[in-house]
Each structure stands twice: as structure tokens, then as C-alpha cells.
Scaffold this active site. Structure first.
Site, PDB file in Angstrom:
ATOM      1  CB  ALA B 323      -0.975  -0.040   1.184  1.00  0.00           C
ATOM      2  CB  SER B 324       0.374   4.586   1.494  1.00  0.00           C
ATOM      3  OG  SER B 324      -0.924   4.730   0.976  1.00  0.00           O
ATOM      4  CB  THR B 325       4.647   1.251   3.237  1.00  0.00           C
ATOM      5  OG1 THR B 325       4.338   0.034   2.563  1.00  0.00           O
ATOM      6  CG2 THR B 325       3.796   1.368   4.485  1.00  0.00           C
TER       7      THR B 325
END
Lengths: 366, 608
Positions: B323-325
Site C-alpha cells: 500500500a502507501s508504504t
């Protein structure tokens, strides 16, 4: 030329003194050699002084009885020999009637001493049979039938104990004098065929453990940890002895109890494990020589009684030796038979030695 | 006249008949002699060998398995004495009676004993003993010992059992030991001589088994037919196993493990400058001692059939959408490929459209973040910004950067890692049977879609950010001298403008420190300065017309919460990746754990 009339009377007088100790010393020394060797092997197999001491006392009793029998004049023993078989029957019946522990009634315990009546029978029967058959110059058919009947009676009594091995020996010991005394060949062949006919019935009357022994013999590998175990371990012991053996008291199979009955029926395996093929060969030569010397008595004797008795007893002895060894090396079913003069067991040793003594006494008839 | 003398000359064929009837015996006698010759000379060697194997018993002497310590020498795994009731089938005459006696004596159900007895009896030689009742308690030991002589064939034997002192806390790192299976023997013949010992099945116990197990010794014994020892012929002592020191910091591990209570998830904390792993958590966990010494089979079965898979090591084998990581890496790829500059702003109104597709790609914030540059896009986690740059970068622009940070590859920490997944066109065609669409690239831009990463991969990638491009080999075995330890470089990423590292770090600091940062909730002035990134991984794509609120009714479909970060920023001591399955908000559940890890490690662990 012994039968020259002139020298006849002188001969008897001279012989009377000399003959008393005129034995076939080669026979005696062979037997003594086997007996002492047996004591040593029993010690190796059992590791028990007590057992060796017990066997040694039977051995010395045996020596005494052997020499005594050897010094006897068989011609004067005739009435005793003729009726000796009844003593055998008495004990055979006693052993069946008396209560006994275990599954087989083989032993009679006289408190201080125990013995096996069947062992007694197998040498009393042929002597009585020979005496009965030779009591008249001519043997009648009825004589043979009576001996045959008595033999079967003895056979059945031993078979009932039950003791398959010894009952077969008893049968052989009674039939041998009949055959050797001149029973016409056609009777021999008929009864042989008849005997084969009774085999199925005999099979049915065998105990389970006896049947199992025969199965085991037919395929020992089928049950390597069960009853085939004995034979397998015995063969391992023999084979691992190789040419020279592992040395006295050094056989791992016998010292670590892998060989069953190592001091009795399977003592031959101990011998080969510890003394190798060479030891076995030596033993074979000793036994062959002994039988040869015993048969020589039968050959040279000019008494029909002597011939019958010595030939029969020699054959019985040869049967014991052969059947025991062929069982231990795995070419014959396991039958409980000791190795003569070597296996631990008092009755067999004493009886075998008396047998030798009697044959020695017969020798003086030559 | 005597009868015998009368017939003296009338003897017939007695002697020849005797020879005739002797002949079968002569024949048997000769065959016997030949058989002896055959056995002793022709087959002598064979029988000699069998006789030896009858006589000789090679009794293995088990080595003592090495202990496991943490980096500071705190004992983690040791061997404890366990007393088991052993039976030798050969000495039991009537086993139902014996089992009944034991059942009454030890207060163990008869059926259980019978089952154990029947199962083990088949496997072994009847003269060998096997454990019938394991881990006897004090009362049972006392009762068994008193009655040993009355029941033949039983004995109480003390054996060393593996014991993990901290139970659940370190279960996945340490792994457990177990009896050697026949499959394992097939693969490794050396194991034959280790019969009756236990070998490592998972984790450190398995990976360093050769070091821990030592070498067994052998006592050559002479035994009689009953298996009784006659004498000892030779003794070769065992070589005990060596101890192992792990890089794990037991205090940190313990502290963090407690934060995972009742949560499914994983954590990897390692030193970015050395790659030494200081904590590794997979939750839920299990007590390795249940498996180290299996006493209750049902307990073991329920452990393996548990739907939450406590035995599964999520930290190295769990594969999640990053995801956003993933955004910092996509961002760096865009900067490197000159698709965008640090200052260029993109308008984020919450939706991103691709030409010819009326359906919008929506950002997590309904109305968007307004005009955002890279720094703001990272801090606020703008999806539209990354949709845009990913679209411009295309797959071939993104992949090399992700690849160089180690995505889609095992890190080499242990043998049991998962690969993760860094998709490409070929992979999609092969596994999904479809072409790679632009939409796939756009999803990849925010770490969704096909890409999967393990927590250890995320921690490694972020250590690359902390180290300005250098990624060190992660490891679990503590070097003898940490100060002079020279870790192996796994990757060295060069950026055309080295200032990009600082710029990206500033953006990651903003995630917590800036008022608009997605994890500003965990900001406090006492904490070390942390650079990190939140992530919310969707496990179910939201279909048109269906809102997330409807989906989250099923807890198993709720988003995974992620946070990966490092700190203190000035001198990064620890990089931590945390994933909480179905935890929904990275900033609320994952970020506090990362912050706690970094603060704890810098303050407490290194203070000593």
C-alpha cells in the site's frame, strides 16, 4: 584255526584269565575321549561348574558300568537279557502313570536321581529281542511277530509321553533285530510300504509343536524369529566358526546364549563355532571310527546273538549321532535327540556307555 | 549245551544287512559333513558378519544440544530434564495386564496407553524401549519408581528436552525441535546415527541445527540374546552442540510482543546500519514447548488446525500489499526518471481519470488534497499524485527502482522466507492469463494491485532509505564483536541527485511531525524524530456502488494497517516495519508500535 579239536580245551583255559581284560581299547579310548571332550564343551556352553560336575558323576558311573558290562560273559547273561525288556516296560508304564510337571511325561524321579525310561528301553528292547530270536536254532515266523508286537507296544508307550524322536528310535531298536536276523526281504518291503501308508495317520497324531518343527524344517526362513530362530542361530554359530573356530569359550553365539539348548541338543553348534571346520572334522572322524570298530564286532562275531545285538546297538548309536548333527546343521527337522557321549544328560550318557560295554563283552565271543 | 554255541556257525547275512540299513545314516552323515563345510568355509564370512551383528550393539550417545542466547547473553532456549516412562516390549509378557497396572498406577487412561503402545511397538525392535508416558509429574515419578520391580519391562528414563524460556514471545524466530521423521532420514543419511534425539524443525533450531546438535558418540557394546549388556567394547564420546547468540534483543522483543496482544500481524525491527535483526514478531504466536516435547497430541493438532495460523511466521512469510508504504520508492523512481521534479505540483481532487475510461481511480480522501508536491504527497499520502506519476512512469519506469530496493526477492535472512511479488507483464500473462493494463500500473503506484511484500522486505527497503541507498544483509546471528562488524552489502542504490535522499526523508519526517502528516497523531516532542510512512492495504477491491463501510462489517475483510519507519533520523538506530492484519488505520495501530520500538530501543536497550 580255533576249531582244531586238539587245541580247543587249552584255549578256553588260557582265555579265561586273559579275556577278562581283553577289551578293544580303541573303542574305550574313543569313548573316553568323547566323554571328556563333552564335559569341556558343556562347561563352555553352560558356564556352570555344577552342571559339569553332575555330568561328570554320570560319566564316571558310566565308565564303571561300561567296564563291568564289558567284563561280563554274555553267554551267562542269557536269562537276564531275555527278560530285561520287562524292566523297561515297568518304567515306561510308571512314567505315564506317575504325575509329572510340564507337557511331557519323560522323567522318572527316584529322589536322588532322575532318568528317562525311554532311553533305557531303546537298549533293553534290542537285547531282549535278539535273545528271544536266537533262543532256538531256527527262527519261526511267530517269533518275529511276537517281537514285532512287543516293539510296537514299547513304541506306543514312548510316543504317548509324547516323545517323537525317541519313540522312532525305540521302534528302530526293536525292528532292527527282526530284520537282521533274516526276515525275508519281501516282508521287509511289504512292511516298509505299509509303514508309508500309515504316515498320514502318524501326522494326525503328532502334537502341534512336533508339526511345527517339521514346518520349520521345510522353511526355516518363514518364521525367523519364531521356531526357525533356533536353526538360524545354530547355522550362524556353525558358519561363523569358519575354518579354525573362535577358540574355546570364545564363541559369541554360544557364550551370549544365541544358540538354544546349547549344552544339550545343540552342543554340536558350539563345538563348530569354537573349533571350526577342523574341530568338526575331528569329531566326525572319531564318531566314524567308533561306529566302524563297533561294527567290526558284529562282523567278526560268530554268535548270531552277538551279531544282532552289536549291529543293532551300533546302528542306533549311528542314528543318534547322525540325526542330531543333521538337525543342528539344518538338513533334518528338529527332533529332540542328544549327541552321544557329548550332550549334557545323564541317562543317555550312562545308557550309551553300557551299550558300549555290552558290545565289548560280545567281542569276546570272537 | 548252551544254545548260543549251538548256533555259532549258523550266522547268516546279519552283517551285510546291518550295513544296508546303516547306509541311510552314512548318507546323512556325509551330507552333514558337507553342510558343515558349506557353512564354515563357503559361507563362513557371511555367517561371521551375522554373528557379529548379533553380538555387537552400537549404542548412540546423544550430544547435548547447544543453548540459544540473545545479543546480550540472555538465555532464550535451554534443555531441561524430563522424566518419561519407557517400556521394552520384549520383556512384557502380557501387555494388557501391564498397561492396566500402569493405567491405575499413574492415573492415565488405559485407552491412551494402549494407543501409544500399539503405535510405537510397530516401529521398533522389540528389545528397544520407547516412551509410553511422557513428562511424568512428581507424583507419577514417585509411584513409578516404587513399583519398577513389580512390573517387568518398564523404566523411568530422564531425557533432555528443549525448553524455550520465553514461550510465545520468540516462538517464530527460535522454531521448535522434534523427532526425526523417516522422510528426513531419506534426505539426510547422517541423521540415522542421531536416532532418539530431536532435530530442529523450523526457525533457528532448524537453520542452525548442524551447529546446535553436535556430534553423537557411539558406545560399542556386547549384548547377549536378551539384549542385556555384557561388556562395553569401546566408547566414543559425543561432541556437544555449540551455543548460538542471536541478534535479537530480548527486552525489545518482549516489550513489543506485549503490544501485539490479541492482534494478528507482524513486526520486523533491525538496525539499518548493520542489518542485525533486533526484534521479529509474528502474532498470534504459540508455545514452542508444546512441540518441543509432545505430551498431548490433541494440543498439537489444535495448534496446527487453528484458523489464525499461529505457527505461520508472518514476519518473513506473510505477503501483504505494501500500500502507501511503497510511495517513497515510486516517488524516487519518478524523480530519477525525470517524470516529475520535487517542486512540481499536481492537482489532487480525489479522482484520477485515464483517457477512454469513464471510471475514476479514487484517492482515500474524498475531495482530494488540493495541489500537492512530492513532500506533501508523501506526508498526506495523496493517491492521485502517485496515480499520476505512476501513469507517466509506466511499469518499466517503476519496476527497476522497486527491484533495487529488494521487492519481489528473498532477503536471505532465513531459508523460510516468502518471495513477495513484484509483478511484470510476463508474470501477469503467465499467472493471470491477461495483458498488463495501464490501470495495473496506476494501482502499483500506490502499492496496491498485484504487488506483495513481506514485512522483512519492507524493513529492508526502508533501511535503504535510512542509509542513503545502502542495504545490508539482514541477519539473526550475533557477530562476536559488534563494534568491528562489517556487514555485507546487499545493494547500493545510486541516485543521480544525492540530495533526493534528504528530500525524501524530510517528506517522511513530515508524515509524523507535520500537522498535516498522516501519522501526526503519534507525534510527541519527547519522542525521537522518526521518518516513516503509513499504509492501508485493501484486501478487497471496492466495487462501484459498494462503499467500504459495507465491506468492513466483516472484520476479516477490513484493511490491513501498516507503518514502516526509522529513527532517530539523525543517526538511525532502528528501522521497523509493522503490519496489523485488518487493523484498518496504519496511523492508529501500526505507527504507535513503530514509535514505541524506536524509543524503547534508543533509550532502554542501548543505555546499557
Amino acid at each position: 584255526m580255533r576249531n582244531k579239536p586238539l587245541s580247543f580245551s587249552i584255549d578256553i583255559k588260557l582265555n579265561k584269565r586273559r579275556n577278562l581284560l581283553n577289551f578293544d581299547y580303541s573303542i574305550i579310548s574313543t569313548v573316553l575321549l568323547l566323554g571328556f571332550f563333552g564335559l569341556a564343551m558343556i562347561y563352555s556352553a553352560s558356564g556352570s561348574y555344577a552342571l559339569v560336575l553332575k555330568q561328570a558323576s554320570y560319566f564316571f558311573l558310566g565308565i564303571f558300568l561300561m567296564v563291568t558290562a564289558a567284563m561280563s560273559n554274555f553267554r551267562k547273561m542269557e536269562p537276564i537279557y531275555l527278560n530285561a525288556v520287562w524292566i523297561g516296560f515297568l518304567f515306561l508304564i510308571l512314567v505315564l502313570v506317575l504325575p509329572n510337571s510340564g507337557t511331557a511325561n519323560r522323567w522318572i524321579n527316584l529322589g536322588f536321581i532322575g532318568f528317562q525310561p525311554s532311553e533305557l528301553m531303546r537298549f533293553l528292547l534290542p537285547i531282549s529281542a535278539a535273545a528271544y530270536l536266537t533262543r532256538n536254532p531256527q527262527i519261526n515266523l511267530s517269533d518275529w511277530i511276537i517281537v514285532l508286537f512287543v516293539t510296537f507296544l514299547a513304541f506306543i508307550l514312548v510316543f504317548l509321553q509324547p516323545d517323537f524322536g525317541t519313540s522312532a528310535i525305540v521302534l528302530l531298536s526293536g525292528i532292527m533285530p527282526i530284520i537282521l536276523s533274516g526276515l525275508p526281504w519281501r516282508f521287509i518291503i511289504y512292511s516298509f510300504l505299509g509303514g508309508i501308508g500309515t504316515l498320514p495317520f502318524l501326522w494326525l497324531s503328532l502334537m502341534d509343536y512336533q508339526k511345527e518343527r517339521i514346518y520349520t524344517f521345510i522353511s526355516p526362513e518363514a518364521d525367523a524369529l519364531g521356531s526357525g530362530w533356533n536353526i538360524a542361530q545354530s547355522k550362524i554359530a556353525i558358519g561363523s566358526g569358519q575354518f579354525l573356530g573362535k577358540g574355546y569359550m570364545e564363541g559369541s553365539q554360544s557364550q551370549l546364549d544365541f544358540i538354544p539348548e546349547s549344552h544339550t541338543d545343540f552342543i554340536f553348534a558350539v563345538i563348530v563355532e569354537e573349533f571350526g571346520f577342523l574341530g568338526a572334522l575331528g569329531l566326525f572322524i572319531l564318531y566314524a571310527y567308533l561306529i566302524h570298530r563297533l561294527l567290526y564286532v558284529a562282523r567278526r562275531s560268530n554268535s548270531k546273538f552277538a551279531k544282532l545285538v552289536s549291529a543293532t546297538l551300533s546302528i542306533i548309536l549311528a542314528a543318534y549321532i547322525t540325526l542330531n548333527i543333521s538337525m543342528v546343521v539344518g538338513i533334518f527337522p528338529v527332533v529332540g535327540m542328544p549327541l552321544p557321549f557329548i550332550s549334557q544328560g545323564g541317562t543317555a550318557l550312562v545308557v550309551n556307555m553300557i551299550t558300549i560295554g555290552i558290545i565289548l563283552s560280545l567281542r569276546r565271543s570272537t | 549245551m548252551n544254545k548260543f554255541t549251538r548256533e555259532r556257525f549258523k550266522t547268516g547275512e546279519e552283517y551285510s544287512r546291518a550295513l544296508f540299513f546303516l547306509s541311510p545314516f552314512i548318507f546323512l552323515f556325509s551330507v552333514s559333513l558337507f553342510q558343515v563345510l558349506n557353512l564354515t568355509l563357503f559361507q563362513g564370512n557371511k555367517y561371521q558378519t551375522i554373528a557379529e551383528s548379533n553380538r555387537i550393539y552400537q549404542k548412540p550417545i546423544n550430544p547435548v544440544r547447544g543453548f540459544i542466547y540473545d545479543r546480550k547473553g540472555t538465555l532464550l532456549v535451554e534443555n531441561i530434564v524430563q522424566r518419561d516412562l519407557y517400556v521394552t516390549p520384549a520383556y512384557i509378557e502380557d501387555y494388557p495386564t501391564t498397561l492396566l497396572q500402569l493405567s491405575n498406577l499413574l492415573n492415565v487412561p488405559y485407552e491412551l496407553l494402549e494407543e501409544n503402545f500399539a503405535r510405537s511397538k510397530k516401529k521398533i525392535n522389540k528389545f528397544d524401549s520407547f516412551p509410553l508416558v511422557k513428562a511424568l509429574n512428581e507424583e507419577q515419578i514417585a509411584k513409578a519408581k516404587v513399583n519398577l520391580d513389580l512390573i517387568p519391562g518398564i523404566e523411568v528414563k530422564a531425557t533432555l528436552k528443549r525448553y524455550a524460556l520465553h514461550k510465545e514471545t520468540l516462538a517464530h524466530i527460535l522454531g521448535y525441535v522434534g523427532d526425526i521423521s523417516s522422510d528426513e532420514i531419506k534426505r539426510d543419511k547422517l541423521l540415522v546415527e542421531l536416532q532418539n534425539t530431536q532435530i530442529g524443525k523450523t526457525g533457528i533450531e532448524k537453520e542452525y541445527d548442524l551447529i546446535l546438535r553436535g556430534k553423537p558418540g557411539i558406545q560399542t557394546q556386547e549384548r547377549d540374546v536378551k539384549g542385556k549388556l555384557v561388556r562395553v567394547l569401546d566408547t566414543q564420546g559425543a561432541e556437544d552442540g555449540q551455543d548460538i547468540f542471536l541478534t535479537i534483543d530480548q527486552k525489545l522483543q518482549d516489550h513489543l510482543f506485549k503490544l501485539f496482544e490479541n492482534r494478528r500481524g507482524a513486526l520486523v525491527a533491525l538496525e539499518p546500519k548493520t542489518g542485525l535483526v533486533r526484534a521479529l514478531i509474528s502474532s498470534p504466536s504459540f508455545n514452542p514447548n508444546i512441540l518441543n516435547s509432545i505430551v498431548d497430541v490433541d494440543e498439537v493438532e489444535s495448534l496446527f488446525s487453528n484458523k489464525e495460523s499461529p505457527i505461520f511466521n508472518r514476519a518473513i512469510s506473510g505477503q501483504y500489499p505494501p500500500a502507501s508504504t511503497l510511495k517513497p520508492f515510486v516517488g524516487l523512481a519518478a524523480i530519477e526518471n525525470k517524470v516529475i521534479s520535487w517542486d512540481k505540483k499536481i492537482k489532487d481532487d480525489g479522482k484520477f481519470y485515464v483517457e477512454g475510461d469513464p471510471r475514476p481511480y479514487r484517492g482515500w480522501k474524498e475531495n482530494g488534497h488540493g495541489r500537492v508536491d512530492m513532500r506533501k504527497a508523501i506526508a498526506e499520502s495523496s493517491d492521485v499524485y502517485f496515480y499520476t506519476i505512476a501513469f507517466d512512469l509506466t511499469l518499466s519506469g517503476i519496476r527497476p527502482m522497486l527491484d533495487s530496493f529488494g521487492f519481489g526477492r528473498k532477503t536471505g535472512l532465513t531459508d523460510f522466507e516468502a518471495n513477495g511479488l513484484l509483478p511484470d507483464k510476463k508474470w501477469k500473462l503467465g499467472y493471470k492469463g491477461d495483458f498488463w493494463f495501464k490501470g495495473d500500473t496506476i494501482n502499483l503506484g500506490i502499492g496496491q494491485g498485484y504487488i506483495l511484500a513481506t514485512p522483512i522486505q519492507l524493513a529492508m527497503a526502508y533501511s535503504g532509505l535510512a542509509n542513503r541507498g545502502v542495504i545490508y544483509q539482514p541477519q539473526l546471528i550475533q557477530p562476536e564483536d559488534e563494534a568491528s562488524y562489517k556487514p555485507k552489502k546487499l545493494a547500493e542504490i545510486k541516485l543521480s541527485d544525492t540530495n533526493s535522499w534528504e528530500k525524501m526523508e524530510r517528506a517522511l519526517i513530515d508524515v509524523i511531525s507535520a500537522r498535516n502528516g498522516t501519522a501526526h497523531k503519534v507525534f510527541d516532542t519527547n519522542s525521537a524524530v522518526i521518518a516513516g510512512k503509513t499504509g492501508t492495504a485493501q484486501i478487497k477491491s471496492i466495487l462501484p456502488g459498494k462503499e467500504y463501510d459495507a465491506i468492513r462489517e466483516n472484520p476479516a475483510l477490513r484493511d490491513h494497517a501498516l507503518f514502516v519507519g526509522y529513527g532517530p533520523v539523525k543517526d538511525p538506530k532502528l528501522v521497523v516495519a509493522v503490519i496489523i492484519e485488518n487493523g484498518e488505520s496504519g496511523s492508529e495501530v501500526a505507527a504507535p508500535i513503530v514509535k514505541s520500538a524506536i524509543n524503547f530501543y534508543t533509550r532502554v536497550s542501548n543505555a546499557e
